[in-house]
Design a protein around this motif. Structure first.
Motif, PDB file in Angstrom:
ATOM      1  N   THR A  55       0.842  -1.591   0.026  1.00 37.99           N
ATOM      2  CA  THR A  55       0.362   0.236   0.162  1.00 37.99           C
ATOM      3  C   THR A  55       1.084   1.252  -0.194  1.00 37.99           C
ATOM      4  O   THR A  55       0.903   2.179  -0.923  1.00 37.99           O
ATOM      5  CB  THR A  55      -0.774  -0.107   1.048  1.00 37.99           C
ATOM      6  OG1 THR A  55      -1.760  -1.162   0.660  1.00 37.99           O
ATOM      7  CG2 THR A  55      -1.358   0.983   1.666  1.00 37.99           C
ATOM      8  N   ASP A 173      -6.021  -0.412  -4.642  1.00 38.31           N
ATOM      9  CA  ASP A 173      -5.606  -1.515  -3.596  1.00 38.31           C
ATOM     10  C   ASP A 173      -6.438  -2.449  -3.057  1.00 38.31           C
ATOM     11  O   ASP A 173      -7.303  -2.453  -2.122  1.00 38.31           O
ATOM     12  CB  ASP A 173      -5.003   0.030  -2.340  1.00 38.31           C
ATOM     13  CG  ASP A 173      -4.251  -0.645  -1.364  1.00 38.31           C
ATOM     14  OD1 ASP A 173      -4.322  -1.858  -1.380  1.00 38.31           O
ATOM     15  OD2 ASP A 173      -4.022   0.231  -0.324  1.00 38.31           O
ATOM     16  N   GLU A 174      -5.668  -3.878  -3.596  1.00 32.02           N
ATOM     17  CA  GLU A 174      -7.529  -4.591  -2.104  1.00 32.02           C
ATOM     18  C   GLU A 174      -8.159  -4.468  -2.857  1.00 32.02           C
ATOM     19  O   GLU A 174      -9.376  -4.456  -2.347  1.00 32.02           O
ATOM     20  CB  GLU A 174      -6.528  -4.812  -1.277  1.00 32.02           C
ATOM     21  CG  GLU A 174      -5.219  -5.200  -1.099  1.00 32.02           C
ATOM     22  CD  GLU A 174      -5.038  -5.973  -0.128  1.00 32.02           C
ATOM     23  OE1 GLU A 174      -6.087  -6.791   0.365  1.00 32.02           O
ATOM     24  OE2 GLU A 174      -3.976  -6.196   0.371  1.00 32.02           O
TER      25      GLU A 174
HETATM   26 MG   LIG Z   1      -2.381  -3.215   2.410  1.00 31.64          MG
END
Ligand SMILES: [Mg+2]
Ligand SMILES: Nc1ncnc2c1ncn2[C@@H]1O[C@H](COP(=O)(O)OP(=O)(O)O)[C@@H](O)[C@H]1O
Lengths: 386, 221
Positions: A55, A173-174
């Motif tokens: 991240t 992000d995910e």
């Molecule tokens: Mg993360």
């Protein structure tokens, strides 16, 4: 109408990360002298265990986090040289729980960035509707609010919102981590399709190695502390992990998973054991086979049987063994072909064309030989490349 | 005579409906005091609450100030202010505003803190300016709680504004103070009833404002 969204042909935007370090105020070194080049018009996946700095790396690209050292270049230009809002508006940003604005309707959520860029309300809404279709959302949902959508639908809205102003870069992000596996697969397929159509430069963060291998053109495996353990195309990652950490992270069945990257089109099929429902006694006796596959009048598979159990003129489809799931040579990978053979009651996989008509059958043994030669060819390629 | 009889005879006396001491005049004064104090308190409490809540800083200092504000007795403050400043509107406004700021301030701060951080993160990531994030992303979601803070402040002001009468000003407190002095309980009960009705009307108004101002996406209906 969908064409208005297509990024023009030619080079997209590539991102270069040059010995970037991030040290948080509390002393945590989240990323340590990371260097990598993210190719344009492709999906680059950052993967690694939780807390390894994925991240942080992603958020340094849109300056949500400022690097402590090093530079990031966007199309050769230092990202520090343009105003932060300009930079961010040129990059779509998608996060785990979508982060939709719950007080705004779906269409207005998607129209956010165009509106910010000064588009008129009508034009922005028209674009939003176009994007809903693009990401596979029914436009009937346009006037709903986020709470009225499922998690998967919300995530699609998040992707549409990020694409709304047609940014060349997409940071994710995910994005699919919080939805169930079936919905996740749908979202992944949709992303691959969108990428094919729009040619964005996508940086995708996940902790799921399978997702990384499925989506990535290039996969960067990060180790805790923000060290780049390996940066390679998924097939190479599976065939030659750089070290024990990567090998361990890939899991125990990487050999089988790698088969996803080999086509099944070159498998040698045989039609010998395939007989029609109205087969004559000669047709039943002729093939010197342990198992026969019976097809209907259109050539679609009905099931397997031992020759001795078949009586000419009186083949009963309900007495046959299941033919299992067939595969489509050329479309499906060797992994699918092998899976079909493993699941087949006879150990033979059934190959069909796109209409479902049998084109032949193939044994586990033949598939095994194909796997061996594919692996050998893969090793030769790597030798040439390295 | 019971309370209901008091109420009945107070409101049926036509003399109570006219002149400078009539119900419309006193009600008008009371509403004016309430609005003035509420606007002043909101002008102080809302911006501070919004900004501290947005940046997530100063929460401790804020609750300290709020607790201190709540601890000050309104009536004592009124007497003190009148002693210091003489008779007038200001000595009345100060205790009312000090009474109303804490609920507004604390609820606004809490409302902003309780906003889901992921839309804010998404907004920042798409290049939205901080002020726009505050007003267009956080505020609409925090609005129901912020309104509830304003509502309790308003209710407290409505009931406490009666103290204006102790320092020779108007408002519904007049009936209560004068009634007590004159031992005219009909007047006392009548005044108290009017205060209660005004509080209920305030509640209804806030309900209506929330219905129209809060997005259906936040109300979830
Ligand atoms: Mg993360
Ligand atoms: N704002 C922050 N302050 C201090 N440490 C942080 C902060 N954000 C992340 N970290 C730490 O940096 C490391 C990497 O975090 P992150 O980039 O979020 O990892 P990942 O996304 O791979 O799970 C972790 O050890 C995390 O605890």
């Amino acid at each position: 109408m969908a064409n208005s969204l297509r990024t023009p042909e030619g080079p997209g935007v590539l991102i270069r990360i040059e010995s970037v370090t991030k040290r948080y105020p509390d002393g945590t070194v989240a990323v340590d002298r990371l260097s990598m080049e993210i190719p344009d018009r492709s999906i680059t996946v950052l993967v690694g265990p939780s807390g390894c700095g994925k991240t942080t790396t992603l958020r340094m690209i849109n300056r949500m986090v400022e690097p402590s050292e090093g530079t990031i270049l966007l199309d050769g230009e230092d990202i520090q040289r343009q105003p932060v809002t300009t930079l961010r508006r040129s990059m779509g940003y998608v996060i785990q729980n979508a982060g939709l604005f719950q007080h705004r309707t779906i269409v207005d959520n998607i129209a956010t960035v165009p509106r910010m860029l000064g588009w008129g309300k009508q034009k922005a809404r028209a674009r939003a509707a176009e994007l809903m279709e693009r990401v596979g959302l029914d436009t009937a949902l346009a006037k709903r609010y986020p709470y009225q959508l499922s998690g998967g639908q919300q995530q699609r809205v998040g992707v549409a919102r990020a694409l709304a102003a047609d940014p060349p870069v997409l940071l994710m992000d995910e994005p699919f981590s919080a939805v169930d596996p079936v919905v996740r697969k749908g979202l992944q397929d949709e992303l691959l399709r969108i990428q094919e159509e729009l040619g964005k430069t996508i940086v995708f963060v996940t902790h799921d190695i399978d997702e990384a291998i499925k989506l990535g053109t290039m996969v960067a495996v990060l180790r805790t502390g923000g060290h780049l353990a390996q940066y390679a195309p998924p097939s190479e990652l599976l065939s030659s992990p750089a070290d024990a950490f990567v090998e361990d992270f890939l899991g125990g069945d990487r050999g089988i998973r790698r088969l996803s990257f080999f086509p099944s089109g070159r498998l040698e099929l045989t039609t010998g054991p395939v007989i029609p429902l109205d087969a004559t006694a000669e047709q039943i006796a002729a093939p010197d086979a342990l198992w026969l596959l019976v097809t209907d009048a259109d050539g679609r598979p009905l099931g397997w049987s031992e020759p001795g159990d078949l009586a000419a003129g009186d083949i009963r489809p309900d007495r046959l063994l299941s033919h299992g799931r067939p595969f489509v040579p050329g479309t499906d990978s060797l992994r699918v072909a092998l899976d079909c053979a493993v699941l087949s009651p006879t150990g033979w996989a059934v190959a069909v064309d796109t209409d479902g008509r049998v084109t032949g059958v193939v044994s586990q043994q033949t598939i095994g030989e194909a796997i061996r030669s594919a692996h050998a060819a893969g090793r030769d390629d790597e030798k040439v490349a390295g | 005579m019971n309370v209901l009889n008091f109420v009945n005879s107070f409101f049926s006396d036509s003399a109570h409906w006219h002149g400078y001491d009539g119900i419309p005049a006193r009600l008008g004064e009371h509403v004016r005091y309430t609005l003035q104090a509420l606007l002043l308190a909101a002008a102080i409490g809302l911006p501070i609450g919004l900004v501290t809540g947005h940046y997530g800083r100063g929460g401790n200092a804020l609750s300290l100030v709020a607790t201190a504000g709540r601890a000050l007795p309104s009536f004592g403050l009124l007497v003190l202010m009148t002693t210091l400043l003489g008779f007038g509107m200001l000595p009345v406004m100060i205790p009312l505003v000090i009474l109303a700021v804490p609920p507004i301030l604390v609820t606004t701060y809490e409302a902003m803190r309780s906003v889901d951080p992921s839309p804010v993160d998404a907004a920042r990531g798409m290049g939205m300016h901080e002020s726009r994030i505050l007003f267009q992303v956080e505020l609409p979601v925090a609005l129901p709680l912020i309104l509830s803070g304003l509502r309790s402040a308003a209710i407290q002001i409505v009931s406490t504004a009666t103290i204006a009468a102790y320092v020779s000003l108007g408002g519904l407190g007049r009936y209560i103070v004068d009634g007590l002095y004159q031992r005219n309980y009909e007047k006392v009960v009548g005044g108290a009833t009017l205060v209660a009705v005004l509080a209920l009307v305030t509640l209804a108004l806030f309900w209506a404002v929330a219905r129209t101002a809060v997005s259906p996406g936040v109300r979830r209906r």
